[in-house]
Write a protein that holds these residues in place. Sequence first.
Motif, PDB file in Angstrom:
ATOM      1  N   HIS A 298      44.577  49.968  42.582  1.00 38.78           N
ATOM      2  CA  HIS A 298      45.380  50.363  43.378  1.00 38.78           C
ATOM      3  C   HIS A 298      47.086  49.994  43.198  1.00 38.78           C
ATOM      4  CE1 HIS A 298      47.601  50.001  47.165  1.00 38.78           C
ATOM      5  NE2 HIS A 298      48.255  48.719  47.491  1.00 38.78           N
TER       6      HIS A 298
ATOM      7  N   TRP B  73      50.808  49.996  43.881  1.00 38.67           N
ATOM      8  CA  TRP B  73      52.057  50.208  45.514  1.00 38.67           C
ATOM      9  C   TRP B  73      53.101  50.364  44.522  1.00 38.67           C
ATOM     10  CZ3 TRP B  73      55.056  46.717  45.789  1.00 38.67           C
ATOM     11  CH2 TRP B  73      54.575  45.614  44.615  1.00 38.67           C
TER      12      TRP B  73
ATOM     13  N   GLN C  11      49.984  43.489  48.514  1.00 37.05           N
ATOM     14  CA  GLN C  11      48.886  43.574  47.987  1.00 37.05           C
ATOM     15  C   GLN C  11      47.640  43.512  47.579  1.00 37.05           C
ATOM     16  OE1 GLN C  11      49.516  46.815  48.499  1.00 37.05           O
ATOM     17  NE2 GLN C  11      51.974  46.432  49.814  1.00 37.05           N
TER      18      GLN C  11
ATOM     19  N   SER D  65      45.098  45.244  41.534  1.00 38.04           N
ATOM     20  CA  SER D  65      46.895  46.024  42.540  1.00 38.04           C
ATOM     21  C   SER D  65      47.998  46.135  41.269  1.00 38.04           C
ATOM     22  CB  SER D  65      47.100  44.996  43.335  1.00 38.04           C
ATOM     23  OG  SER D  65      48.165  45.001  44.418  1.00 38.04           O
TER      24      SER D  65
END
Length: 314
Positions: free
Chosen positions: A209, A211, A235, A259
């Motif tokens: 992920h 971000w 996150q 993340s």
Amino acid sequence: MPRTVTVGLDGSSESRAAAEWAAREARLRGLPLKLVNVAEPVPTPMAQAPLLGAEPQQHGTGRSETGAPPAAGWGWICRESAEGLRLRHPGVEITAEQVSGRPGEVLAHLAEDAALLVLGSRGMSGVGGFLVGSVGLAVVAHAERPVVLVRAGEQAADEHLMDPAGIPSAAAPYRPVVLGLDTDDPDPSLVEFAFDAAGRRATSLRVVHGWNPPPYYAYGLSSDLELHTELSRQQATALTDLLRPWRQKFPAVEVVEESRYGTAAIHLVDASREASLVVVGRRIRRSPLGARVGPVTHAVLHHSTAPVAVVPHG
């Protein structure tokens, strides 16, 4: 009627690599494999020209996306490929057919009745990754079933770890499956596809992920370590919470959560170097502007060194 693993075949090296990958996937899923060649109709004035021979409509345009002319009729290519695949994959039921029409439209339509559609994609010269042609991109943008892109030269051993002697081997365990996931827009079909792929391969699922902070935070983020740490924690927590029910549904799949601050596409391309399969999503959009492939998926398709599965979702 059971779904199939369907592969587009045009006689090129990349489509043959895709057919081999599709046969292995059909075995993993316990599904039949269908080889499909799409022949574009010859324009009427050309079809009437005597130099084209007795069966002008059955040889298509004579060239694949690579520009390579076929050595023989497409029907022969399908039969020869099917016979070879049956020898190499004796447990897989294999059929072959030829259809006429525009490849992008026909393949996207055929995907509707398939568990997944597999296409070949040319490897970029000197750089690991894909060169996705116009047909491949059109199919990915319009198909409403998962589409897998396999680069030319892909071998079974590429999806596996090295054996104890440090030699590539298809008998070694699979490399992880990598899933690109947006915690703001998670879709169950995308997550389930990735967990299922990892489970069938008896390997781990690496969930990536990427971000970036909201625009109003970005200006001061580099100098505010405490704020950056808090956003990172938020996150990571969101990713853990999202995956918790999926861990319970697929308890045999080891999950590695990542993340990471920065562009998701860059992190996914980097992760593809150690992956057996990269799974990304594509939102289905029905608008006057037409279907399209999002920027992260587009970047991963062009630069991943592992096969890429694009899962459309609403």
